[in-house]
Design a protein around this motif. Structure first.
Motif, PDB file in Angstrom:
ATOM      1  N   LEU A 232      35.182  42.939  50.047  1.00  6.53           N
ATOM      2  CA  LEU A 232      36.067  42.945  51.217  1.00  6.53           C
ATOM      3  C   LEU A 232      37.451  42.406  50.861  1.00  6.53           C
ATOM      4  N   TYR A 233      37.500  41.376  50.026  1.00  3.74           N
ATOM      5  CA  TYR A 233      38.796  40.838  49.601  1.00  3.74           C
ATOM      6  C   TYR A 233      39.666  41.936  48.980  1.00  3.74           C
ATOM      7  N   VAL A 234      39.064  42.658  48.037  1.00  2.57           N
ATOM      8  CA  VAL A 234      39.824  43.666  47.296  1.00  2.57           C
ATOM      9  C   VAL A 234      40.120  44.884  48.164  1.00  2.57           C
ATOM     10  N   LEU A 235      39.172  45.266  49.020  1.00  2.00           N
ATOM     11  CA  LEU A 235      39.411  46.378  49.940  1.00  2.00           C
ATOM     12  C   LEU A 235      40.588  46.087  50.852  1.00  2.00           C
ATOM     13  N   PHE A 236      40.623  44.886  51.376  1.00  2.00           N
ATOM     14  CA  PHE A 236      41.672  44.522  52.332  1.00  2.00           C
ATOM     15  C   PHE A 236      43.044  44.440  51.670  1.00  2.00           C
ATOM     16  N   GLY A 238      43.926  45.812  48.687  1.00  2.00           N
ATOM     17  CA  GLY A 238      44.295  47.027  47.958  1.00  2.00           C
ATOM     18  C   GLY A 238      43.781  46.978  46.534  1.00  2.00           C
ATOM     19  N   SER A 239      42.850  47.862  46.209  1.00  2.00           N
ATOM     20  CA  SER A 239      42.271  47.871  44.861  1.00  2.00           C
ATOM     21  C   SER A 239      43.226  48.508  43.863  1.00  2.00           C
ATOM     22  N   GLY A 240      43.053  48.117  42.616  1.00  2.00           N
ATOM     23  CA  GLY A 240      43.878  48.689  41.553  1.00  2.00           C
ATOM     24  C   GLY A 240      45.293  48.161  41.521  1.00  2.00           C
ATOM     25  N   THR A 241      45.514  46.973  42.070  1.00  2.00           N
ATOM     26  CA  THR A 241      46.864  46.402  42.084  1.00  2.00           C
ATOM     27  C   THR A 241      46.915  44.989  41.511  1.00  2.00           C
ATOM     28  N   LEU A 242      45.776  44.333  41.387  1.00  2.00           N
ATOM     29  CA  LEU A 242      45.637  42.931  40.985  1.00  2.00           C
ATOM     30  C   LEU A 242      46.205  41.982  42.040  1.00  2.00           C
ATOM     31  N   ILE A 243      47.464  42.126  42.373  1.00  2.00           N
ATOM     32  CA  ILE A 243      48.041  41.235  43.384  1.00  2.00           C
ATOM     33  C   ILE A 243      47.378  41.466  44.733  1.00  2.00           C
ATOM     34  N   GLY A 244      46.882  42.678  44.958  1.00  2.00           N
ATOM     35  CA  GLY A 244      46.185  42.969  46.203  1.00  2.00           C
ATOM     36  C   GLY A 244      44.923  42.133  46.350  1.00  2.00           C
ATOM     37  N   ALA A 245      44.243  41.863  45.238  1.00  2.00           N
ATOM     38  CA  ALA A 245      43.045  41.022  45.290  1.00  2.00           C
ATOM     39  C   ALA A 245      43.395  39.612  45.741  1.00  2.00           C
ATOM     40  N   VAL A 246      44.524  39.112  45.282  1.00  2.00           N
ATOM     41  CA  VAL A 246      44.983  37.770  45.670  1.00  2.00           C
ATOM     42  C   VAL A 246      45.392  37.765  47.139  1.00  2.00           C
ATOM     43  N   ILE A 247      46.164  38.759  47.550  1.00  2.00           N
ATOM     44  CA  ILE A 247      46.642  38.816  48.936  1.00  2.00           C
ATOM     45  C   ILE A 247      45.468  38.989  49.890  1.00  2.00           C
ATOM     46  N   GLY A 248      44.528  39.863  49.543  1.00  2.00           N
ATOM     47  CA  GLY A 248      43.380  40.084  50.406  1.00  2.00           C
ATOM     48  C   GLY A 248      42.533  38.838  50.573  1.00  2.00           C
ATOM     49  N   THR A 249      42.323  38.100  49.480  1.00  2.00           N
ATOM     50  CA  THR A 249      41.538  36.876  49.554  1.00  2.00           C
ATOM     51  C   THR A 249      42.215  35.846  50.454  1.00  2.00           C
ATOM     52  N   ILE A 250      43.513  35.648  50.246  1.00  2.00           N
ATOM     53  CA  ILE A 250      44.246  34.665  51.046  1.00  2.00           C
ATOM     54  C   ILE A 250      44.243  35.047  52.511  1.00  2.00           C
ATOM     55  N   ALA A 251      44.448  36.337  52.803  1.00  2.00           N
ATOM     56  CA  ALA A 251      44.519  36.801  54.186  1.00  2.00           C
ATOM     57  C   ALA A 251      43.188  36.613  54.908  1.00  2.00           C
TER      58      ALA A 251
END
Length: 256
Positions: A232-236, A238-251
């Motif tokens: 869910l973290y990565v889906l939210f 954006g996968s394939g971006t690396l920074i998306g995993a960080v943003i999704g987790t924080i959000a």
């Protein structure tokens, strides 16, 4: 600068989020860049957490110079074993086979931890002592926050370098068109196994940080719930971006 303006309990919570960001990075590598749907990423996270907890409890070793490399090695070892079984067979493994295989591994690890008295059963392993550096104890708070932040930044930069290298380009091609990459002469299954193992090592590093930060480990960190959470973290984000995993987790963690 957050520890300078946040209250102590929020700094502790922010540290936990940073560690989960590191965990999410590991999943984004295998799914977002290699197209491997690992529904059992928590296996590597949790086994490393349990491993360093046992090292601290039974051997009394809490040195950061030993327990963090140990956690990384445990995650790498389990990823090699599981990846070798799922990805390096005679015939290429399908996405569904790998997804269900990793999911089964996560569920099995959860059940083993709940039923094994040595691992504490349902209660897990409590009262893990703090990590140490010489005579200094690294306790939760600003110091642990900056430690987690520093490791996250270093791993993020390493991942950025990796995905922009020739190897990363091959992974991107693998995700888009596996048959074409195989036609160019790449060993597709080996590429998958390498990135799967590398991501397992990152998850193991995150798991060891998590165990010492929380002060205990329990079966949930091995199981399906934790594995689904990182998806869910990565889906939210954006996968394939690396920074998306960080943003999704924080959000997600900020509103949960």
């Amino acid at each position: 600068l957050l520890p300078l303006v946040l209250k102590d309990y929020l700094t502790i919570y922010a540290t936990r989020v940073l560690i989960l960001c590191l965990f999410a990075l590991s999943f984004d590598l295998v799914w977002g860049y290699a197209g491997i749907m690992s529904f059992g990423q928590a296996v590597f996270f949790g086994t490393a957490g349990y491993g360093v907890a046992l090292i601290a409890r039974d051997l009394g070793i809490t040195s950061i110079l030993l327990v963090l490399p140990a956690g990384l090695l445990i995650g790498l070892t389990f990823a090699l074993l599981l990846g070798g079984f799922l990805l390096l067979g005679r015939h290429p493994a399908s996405v569904i086979f790998v997804s269900l295989g990793t999911l089964t591994g996560s569920y099995a690890a959860d059940r083993v931890a709940r039923g094994w008295y040595y691992l504490g059963g349902q209660n897990g392993i409590p009262s893990i002592g703090p990590m140490s550096l010489g005579s200094y104890d690294i306790t939760e708070g600003p110091v642990y926050y900056y430690l987690a932040l520093g490791i996250l930044v270093l791993v993020y930069l390493l991942c950025r370098f990796l995905v922009r290298s020739q190897f990363g380009l091959a992974l991107a091609g693998l995700r888009e068109n596996e048959q074409r990459i195989a036609f160019f002469g790449y060993q597709v299954q080996r590429l998958k196994a390498i990135i799967f193992s590398f991501a397992g090592a990152i998850a193991g590093l995150a798991g060891s940080l998590y165990a010492f930060h929380e002060g205990f480990v329990w079966p949930n960190i091995l199981g399906v719930v934790m594995s689904t959470q990182v998806v869910l973290y990565v889906l939210f984000g954006g996968s394939g971006t690396l920074i998306g995993a960080v943003i999704g987790t924080i959000a997600i963690e900020a509103v949960s």
